[in-house]
Design a protein around this motif. Structure first.
Motif, PDB file in Angstrom:
ATOM      1  N   GLY B 200       0.810  -1.216   0.000  1.00  0.00           N
ATOM      2  CA  GLY B 200       0.000   0.000   0.000  1.00  0.00           C
ATOM      3  C   GLY B 200       0.839   1.259   0.000  1.00  0.00           C
ATOM      4  N   ARG B 201       0.169   2.341   0.355  1.00  0.00           N
ATOM      5  CA  ARG B 201       0.782   3.655   0.349  1.00  0.00           C
ATOM      6  C   ARG B 201       2.074   3.700   1.169  1.00  0.00           C
ATOM      7  N   ALA B 202       2.142   2.885   2.228  1.00  0.00           N
ATOM      8  CA  ALA B 202       3.300   2.903   3.116  1.00  0.00           C
ATOM      9  C   ALA B 202       4.612   2.593   2.391  1.00  0.00           C
ATOM     10  N   ALA B 226      -1.731  -4.466  -5.167  1.00  0.00           N
ATOM     11  CA  ALA B 226      -1.516  -3.163  -4.545  1.00  0.00           C
ATOM     12  C   ALA B 226      -2.856  -2.538  -4.194  1.00  0.00           C
ATOM     13  N   SER B 227      -2.777  -1.563  -3.307  1.00  0.00           N
ATOM     14  CA  SER B 227      -3.972  -0.755  -3.017  1.00  0.00           C
ATOM     15  C   SER B 227      -4.080   0.336  -4.078  1.00  0.00           C
ATOM     16  N   ARG B 228      -5.239   0.977  -4.100  1.00  0.00           N
ATOM     17  CA  ARG B 228      -5.407   2.096  -5.026  1.00  0.00           C
ATOM     18  C   ARG B 228      -4.383   3.191  -4.748  1.00  0.00           C
ATOM     19  N   ALA B 229      -4.119   3.453  -3.476  1.00  0.00           N
ATOM     20  CA  ALA B 229      -3.186   4.536  -3.153  1.00  0.00           C
ATOM     21  C   ALA B 229      -1.822   4.265  -3.777  1.00  0.00           C
ATOM     22  N   TYR B 240      -2.380  -3.767 -11.158  1.00  0.00           N
ATOM     23  CA  TYR B 240      -2.085  -4.392  -9.866  1.00  0.00           C
ATOM     24  C   TYR B 240      -3.180  -4.113  -8.842  1.00  0.00           C
ATOM     25  N   GLN B 241      -4.082  -3.186  -9.143  1.00  0.00           N
ATOM     26  CA  GLN B 241      -5.032  -2.746  -8.105  1.00  0.00           C
ATOM     27  C   GLN B 241      -6.047  -3.819  -7.716  1.00  0.00           C
ATOM     28  N   VAL B 242      -6.097  -4.091  -6.432  1.00  0.00           N
ATOM     29  CA  VAL B 242      -7.065  -5.033  -5.876  1.00  0.00           C
ATOM     30  C   VAL B 242      -8.173  -4.221  -5.207  1.00  0.00           C
ATOM     31  N   GLY B 243      -9.431  -4.565  -5.479  1.00  0.00           N
ATOM     32  CA  GLY B 243     -10.498  -3.860  -4.777  1.00  0.00           C
ATOM     33  C   GLY B 243     -11.808  -3.801  -5.522  1.00  0.00           C
ATOM     34  N   GLN B 244     -12.732  -3.033  -4.959  1.00  0.00           N
ATOM     35  CA  GLN B 244     -14.079  -2.869  -5.513  1.00  0.00           C
ATOM     36  C   GLN B 244     -14.024  -2.516  -6.983  1.00  0.00           C
ATOM     37  N   THR B 245     -13.083  -1.663  -7.339  1.00  0.00           N
ATOM     38  CA  THR B 245     -13.039  -1.183  -8.711  1.00  0.00           C
ATOM     39  C   THR B 245     -11.773  -1.636  -9.416  1.00  0.00           C
ATOM     40  N   GLY B 246     -11.038  -2.545  -8.780  1.00  0.00           N
ATOM     41  CA  GLY B 246      -9.867  -3.119  -9.422  1.00  0.00           C
ATOM     42  C   GLY B 246     -10.107  -4.603  -9.610  1.00  0.00           C
ATOM     43  N   ILE B 259      -1.145  -1.547   4.178  1.00  0.00           N
ATOM     44  CA  ILE B 259      -2.456  -1.230   3.598  1.00  0.00           C
ATOM     45  C   ILE B 259      -3.428  -1.071   4.761  1.00  0.00           C
ATOM     46  N   SER B 260      -4.201   0.029   4.766  1.00  0.00           N
ATOM     47  CA  SER B 260      -5.046   0.301   5.929  1.00  0.00           C
ATOM     48  C   SER B 260      -6.277  -0.598   5.989  1.00  0.00           C
ATOM     49  N   GLY B 261      -6.812  -0.988   4.813  1.00  0.00           N
ATOM     50  CA  GLY B 261      -8.001  -1.836   4.812  1.00  0.00           C
ATOM     51  C   GLY B 261      -9.297  -1.061   4.631  1.00  0.00           C
ATOM     52  N   ILE B 263     -12.830   0.001   2.925  1.00  0.00           N
ATOM     53  CA  ILE B 263     -13.840  -0.954   2.440  1.00  0.00           C
ATOM     54  C   ILE B 263     -13.651  -1.270   0.961  1.00  0.00           C
ATOM     55  N   GLN B 264     -13.180  -0.280   0.200  1.00  0.00           N
ATOM     56  CA  GLN B 264     -13.000  -0.536  -1.235  1.00  0.00           C
ATOM     57  C   GLN B 264     -11.875  -1.537  -1.487  1.00  0.00           C
ATOM     58  N   HIS B 265     -10.890  -1.566  -0.617  1.00  0.00           N
ATOM     59  CA  HIS B 265      -9.825  -2.566  -0.780  1.00  0.00           C
ATOM     60  C   HIS B 265     -10.321  -3.934  -0.307  1.00  0.00           C
ATOM     61  N   LEU B 266     -10.983  -3.957   0.859  1.00  0.00           N
ATOM     62  CA  LEU B 266     -11.484  -5.226   1.399  1.00  0.00           C
ATOM     63  C   LEU B 266     -12.406  -5.916   0.393  1.00  0.00           C
ATOM     64  N   ILE B 278       0.385  -6.837   7.772  1.00  0.00           N
ATOM     65  CA  ILE B 278       1.490  -6.208   8.493  1.00  0.00           C
ATOM     66  C   ILE B 278       1.271  -4.703   8.399  1.00  0.00           C
ATOM     67  N   ASN B 279       1.092  -4.080   9.568  1.00  0.00           N
ATOM     68  CA  ASN B 279       0.794  -2.653   9.590  1.00  0.00           C
ATOM     69  C   ASN B 279       1.266  -2.108  10.920  1.00  0.00           C
ATOM     70  N   LYS B 280       1.798  -0.888  10.917  1.00  0.00           N
ATOM     71  CA  LYS B 280       2.323  -0.387  12.188  1.00  0.00           C
ATOM     72  C   LYS B 280       1.249   0.217  13.084  1.00  0.00           C
ATOM     73  N   ASP B 281       0.045   0.406  12.503  1.00  0.00           N
ATOM     74  CA  ASP B 281      -1.045   0.975  13.284  1.00  0.00           C
ATOM     75  C   ASP B 281      -1.963  -0.134  13.803  1.00  0.00           C
ATOM     76  N   ALA B 296       3.749  -3.943  13.209  1.00  0.00           N
ATOM     77  CA  ALA B 296       5.195  -3.705  13.109  1.00  0.00           C
ATOM     78  C   ALA B 296       5.488  -2.755  11.969  1.00  0.00           C
ATOM     79  N   ASP B 297       6.670  -2.178  12.013  1.00  0.00           N
ATOM     80  CA  ASP B 297       7.150  -1.372  10.903  1.00  0.00           C
ATOM     81  C   ASP B 297       7.549  -2.327   9.772  1.00  0.00           C
ATOM     82  N   LEU B 298       6.925  -2.160   8.641  1.00  0.00           N
ATOM     83  CA  LEU B 298       7.181  -3.101   7.537  1.00  0.00           C
ATOM     84  C   LEU B 298       8.637  -3.107   7.113  1.00  0.00           C
ATOM     85  N   PHE B 299       9.303  -1.962   7.271  1.00  0.00           N
ATOM     86  CA  PHE B 299      10.687  -1.892   6.774  1.00  0.00           C
ATOM     87  C   PHE B 299      11.632  -2.756   7.602  1.00  0.00           C
TER      88      PHE B 299
HETATM   89  C1  FAD Z   1     -14.679   5.159  -5.952  1.00  0.00           C
HETATM   90  C2  FAD Z   1     -13.517   4.607  -5.184  1.00  0.00           C
HETATM   91  C3  FAD Z   1     -13.016   3.378  -5.560  1.00  0.00           C
HETATM   92  C4  FAD Z   1     -11.933   2.841  -4.882  1.00  0.00           C
HETATM   93  N1  FAD Z   1     -11.480   1.622  -5.278  1.00  0.00           N
HETATM   94  C5  FAD Z   1     -10.432   1.079  -4.620  1.00  0.00           C
HETATM   95  C6  FAD Z   1      -9.930  -0.204  -4.985  1.00  0.00           C
HETATM   96  O1  FAD Z   1     -10.423  -0.865  -5.908  1.00  0.00           O
HETATM   97  N2  FAD Z   1      -8.872  -0.685  -4.299  1.00  0.00           N
HETATM   98  C7  FAD Z   1      -8.283   0.000  -3.257  1.00  0.00           C
HETATM   99  O2  FAD Z   1      -7.302  -0.500  -2.677  1.00  0.00           O
HETATM  100  N3  FAD Z   1      -8.735   1.204  -2.902  1.00  0.00           N
HETATM  101  C8  FAD Z   1      -9.789   1.766  -3.559  1.00  0.00           C
HETATM  102  N4  FAD Z   1     -10.212   3.012  -3.191  1.00  0.00           N
HETATM  103  C9  FAD Z   1      -9.394   3.797  -2.218  1.00  0.00           C
HETATM  104  C10 FAD Z   1      -9.615   3.456  -0.767  1.00  0.00           C
HETATM  105  O3  FAD Z   1     -10.730   4.189  -0.279  1.00  0.00           O
HETATM  106  C11 FAD Z   1      -8.360   3.827   0.054  1.00  0.00           C
HETATM  107  O4  FAD Z   1      -8.085   5.196  -0.126  1.00  0.00           O
HETATM  108  C12 FAD Z   1      -7.107   3.038  -0.330  1.00  0.00           C
HETATM  109  O5  FAD Z   1      -7.401   1.654  -0.364  1.00  0.00           O
HETATM  110  C13 FAD Z   1      -6.007   3.327   0.668  1.00  0.00           C
HETATM  111  O6  FAD Z   1      -4.809   2.683   0.286  1.00  0.00           O
HETATM  112  P1  FAD Z   1      -3.729   2.295   1.378  1.00  0.00           P
HETATM  113  O7  FAD Z   1      -4.324   1.381   2.383  1.00  0.00           O
HETATM  114  O8  FAD Z   1      -2.507   1.822   0.669  1.00  0.00           O
HETATM  115  O9  FAD Z   1      -3.333   3.711   2.014  1.00  0.00           O
HETATM  116  P2  FAD Z   1      -3.621   4.310   3.446  1.00  0.00           P
HETATM  117  O10 FAD Z   1      -5.057   4.249   3.765  1.00  0.00           O
HETATM  118  O11 FAD Z   1      -2.918   5.600   3.483  1.00  0.00           O
HETATM  119  O12 FAD Z   1      -2.922   3.286   4.431  1.00  0.00           O
HETATM  120  C14 FAD Z   1      -1.544   3.146   4.563  1.00  0.00           C
HETATM  121  C15 FAD Z   1      -1.333   2.216   5.748  1.00  0.00           C
HETATM  122  O13 FAD Z   1       0.061   1.939   5.888  1.00  0.00           O
HETATM  123  C16 FAD Z   1       0.388   1.903   7.271  1.00  0.00           C
HETATM  124  N5  FAD Z   1       1.818   2.207   7.371  1.00  0.00           N
HETATM  125  C17 FAD Z   1       2.444   3.392   7.133  1.00  0.00           C
HETATM  126  N6  FAD Z   1       3.773   3.257   7.296  1.00  0.00           N
HETATM  127  C18 FAD Z   1       4.003   1.972   7.663  1.00  0.00           C
HETATM  128  C19 FAD Z   1       5.163   1.223   7.975  1.00  0.00           C
HETATM  129  N7  FAD Z   1       6.373   1.770   7.929  1.00  0.00           N
HETATM  130  N8  FAD Z   1       5.011  -0.067   8.310  1.00  0.00           N
HETATM  131  C20 FAD Z   1       3.783  -0.646   8.360  1.00  0.00           C
HETATM  132  N9  FAD Z   1       2.655   0.008   8.068  1.00  0.00           N
HETATM  133  C21 FAD Z   1       2.753   1.300   7.722  1.00  0.00           C
HETATM  134  C22 FAD Z   1      -0.507   2.939   7.906  1.00  0.00           C
HETATM  135  O14 FAD Z   1      -0.693   2.617   9.267  1.00  0.00           O
HETATM  136  C23 FAD Z   1      -1.790   2.795   7.084  1.00  0.00           C
HETATM  137  O15 FAD Z   1      -2.700   1.869   7.690  1.00  0.00           O
HETATM  138  C24 FAD Z   1     -11.319   3.558  -3.831  1.00  0.00           C
HETATM  139  C25 FAD Z   1     -11.823   4.791  -3.450  1.00  0.00           C
HETATM  140  C26 FAD Z   1     -12.922   5.321  -4.109  1.00  0.00           C
HETATM  141  C27 FAD Z   1     -13.444   6.639  -3.684  1.00  0.00           C
END
Ligand code: FAD
Ligand code: AMP
Lengths: 248, 309
Positions: B200-202, B226-229, B240-246, B259-261, B263-266, B278-281, B296-299
């Motif tokens: 994910g974004r992390a 991957a997550s959308r982010a 690579y996008q996994v989710g409601q729209t991937g 990945i935070s989890g 609903i669109q990813h779940l 694996i998530n630090k939060d 844990a810190d993924l790194f």
């Molecule tokens: C119409 C629409 C459709 C969408 N479709 C999808 C879809 O198909 N798939 C999808 O995935 N999303 C989709 N989304 C986006 C979704 O709502 C979230 O924004 C997205 O999934 C967030 O991605 P993320 O979990 O990577 O990022 P974030 O929510 O930013 O989460 C990052 C996570 O990483 C953790 N983290 C940070 N640093 C570290 C570290 N060093 N070690 C461990 N953990 C760490 C944080 O605690 C956090 O939980 C959609 C949104 C909309 C509006």
């Protein structure tokens, strides 16, 4: 060229939908409603084409209850020029939505109809494709890039294997994917201005479209809930647990 | 009632998505025919398939909906040999083509079914999988896309269907295929892999994503998601996008890293057999669906995991 943008009023994407206990549907009472996120992207793209001098007018249309006016006002506040509400309290299925849009397109003669790829409530992903079939026009679905060139439009599509480019003759139907753009926020002055922009109200009957559903939803239930798992202490415990589950 | 399956284009081979769709088609009870735009031999070997229709006109080779929809609608509507139902996997090809067929037939499509409950009754997820609707069609013909993770794959061999060449109106002259920028990869395909490792974004940027996620995926022989982010930020390509729209995945093991989890990813992975997060939060929503969670810190955690596997 005009661009027609159908926008749907749906549950806000940040809200977790709750299934009603009697199985009749999802509880929408007192729930935050917003413009379908893919439709915001469609409005944005239409506005950018207008700002680039490729289109003269952006018309937003919504089919739904009186409250869908709010969704149209949002589109107007973003910059759409005028709006059409096709008012009905029935839940209108994609096929009927496509038929209404076809009738509106016959009046307005847009060069592009720009829809979202999917409404996040019914998750149907069909209205744009159906409209294209009914209008006998080409479709560029799941667009991540839209370029008008000459008498056609080039659309880059997000497909399972990567990115596909197609060239379509105009008029064309385009449906938007997430990476096409980042929609703008409406500024306060624009929200005020939007209140004075024209918004026509019609009914499905004005377009001669029968909106009786073809699909009957007999039940809506909660998905199976996953059992809460276990938080492990460290990587060693994670590896041990994976092995114990036979996962690796 | 005879059912037509529109096969997922996959060179001359049979896609796993097609095999799952054949299982869904067979559940309707009648004989199953398969329409392919490639060579028919591999499809003729699918167990339970009675006939393979081969549409080898060049107009159909690139999956253009404008050309394919009239072909399929024409096959469906024939008086003598027409079909009562057409099914395709809910891939980007199926989702592009079948609604166009449905409109030509004046039928409401049933999208993304996860079960067949009766001759005209199906279940399908709505609201990003937060609700399951049971829907019954009143249309004379059925047009259906299939969530392939919800159906077992039909056996790819053992069948001996006859093949027949079919033709339709050909090029509608509305659209042209220009190019496909394909993402080449030696890895298992995301939607059919046994193990998926998603970032994910992390993961910060493309290089970091590669540096931390790839070794783990290599070690496990896993596909990468991957997550959308992560996709929006350009760490990895869109497919690579996994989710409601991937993409929807349901592997034996899904490992979500940073990945935070949402609903669109779940919506795209919660039917996986074992979910690891694996998530630090500690409050990240992903832990509410994870079978095994590591705060844990993924790194630190990911390199250690690669070493200890
Ligand atoms: C119409 C629409 C459709 C969408 N479709 C999808 C879809 O198909 N798939 C999808 O995935 N999303 C989709 N989304 C986006 C979704 O709502 C979230 O924004 C997205 O999934 C967030 O991605 P993320 O979990 O990577 O990022 P974030 O929510 O930013 O989460 C990052 C996570 O990483 C953790 N983290 C940070 N640093 C570290 C570290 N060093 N070690 C461990 N953990 C760490 C944080 O605690 C956090 O939980 C959609 C949104 C909309 C509006
Ligand atoms: N009731 C409606 N009013 C306006 N636009 C709609 C409506 N229903 C669907 N659409 C459009 O069609 C797209 C796809 O919706 P769907 O096929 O329901 O997933 C949406 O993103 C909208 O652009």
């Amino acid at each position: 060229m005009k661009i027609l943008v159908p926008v749907k009023r749906v549950i806000d994407y940040n809200v977790k939908p709750r299934v009603k206990s009697d199985g009749s549907g999802v509880d929408l009472a007192n729930v935050k409603m917003s413009m379908n996120p893919f439709d915001e992207i469609a409005v944005e793209e239409a506005l950018r084409l207008k700002e680039a001098g490729k289109a003269e007018e952006v018309i937003a249309v919504s089919i739904g209850p009186a409250k869908a006016q709010e969704t149209l006002r949002t589109a107007l506040a973003m910059g759409a020029d005028r709006a059409i509400l096709v008012e009905t309290d029935e839940a209108v299925e994609p096929l009927a939505v496509a038929k209404i849009l076809k009738a509106i397109a016959a009046d307005e003669e847009p060069g592009i109809v720009m829809l979202g790829k999917q409404a996040i409530d019914d998750d149907s992903n069909q209205t744009g494709q159906m409209l294209a079939a009914l209008m006998e026009r080409p479709q560029g679905t799941f667009a991540s890039k839209v370029e008008i060139d000459g008498d056609g439009v080039s659309v880059t599509r997000e497909v399972d294997g990567g990115l596909e480019t197609v060239k379509l003759t105009l008029p064309a139907i385009v449906t938007t994917d997430l990476r096409l753009n980042e929609p703008r926020y409406a500024s306060l002055p624009n929200i005020m201005k939007a209140k004075k922009k024209p918004l026509d109200t019609k009914t499905p009957a004005d377009y001669g479209v029968d909106v009786a559903p073809r699909l009957t939803t007999t039940n809506v239930s909660e998905p199976p809930v996953r059992q809460a798992g276990e938080i492990v202490e460290d990587v060693d415990a994670l590896v041990a647990k994976l092995k114990a589950l036979g996962a690796i | 009632m005879t059912t037509l399956v529109f096969a997922e284009p996959h060179g001359d081979a049979v896609a796993d998505a097609t095999l799952a769709t054949v299982t869904a088609a067979a559940a309707l009870g009648g004989p199953v025919h398969v329409l392919t735009t490639a060579a028919g031999d591999a499809h003729a070997a699918i167990a339970g398939v009675e006939k393979v229709l081969v549409a080898d006109d060049a107009a159909y080779a690139n999956g253009l909906a404008e050309n394919l929809a009239p072909l399929i609608a024409g096959l469906m509507a024939k008086d003598d040999t027409g079909y009562d139902a057409v099914l395709a996997p809910a891939t980007t090809t199926g989702k592009n083509v079948l609604p166009r067929v449905a409109a030509l037939l004046d039928v409401m499509q049933v999208s993304d079914i996860i079960s067949v409950e009766g001759p005209k009754t199906f279940t399908r997820p709505i609201y990003a999988g937060n609700a399951i609707a049971t829907v019954e069609s009143s249309d004379p013909k059925l047009v259906i896309t299939v969530r392939t993770t919800a159906f077992d794959k039909a056996e790819a061999t053992g069948g001996s269907a006859g093949t027949e060449t079919v033709s339709g109106p050909g090029d509608a002259g509305l659209s042209q295929f220009v190019k496909l920028d394909a993402v080449e990869s030696e890895r298992p395909e995301l939607t059919s892999a046994g193990i998926v490792v998603s970032g994910g974004r992390a993961l910060k940027d493309g290089e970091t994503f590669e540096q931390y996620i790839t070794p783990l995926a290599d070690k496990l022989g896993a596909a990468i998601g991957a997550s959308r982010a992560a996709v929006d930020a350009g760490y990895v390509p869109n497919d690579y996008q996994v989710g409601q729209t991937g993409k929807i995945v349901a592997p034996e093991v899904y490992i979500a890293i940073g990945i935070s989890g949402a609903i669109q990813h779940l919506a795209g992975m919660k039917d996986s057999k074992v979910i690891v997060a694996i998530n630090k939060d500690p409050d990240a929503p992903i832990f509410q669906v994870a079978d095994i969670g590591l705060v844990a810190d993924l790194f630190n955690a990911v390199p250690e995991l690669v070493e200890k596997l």
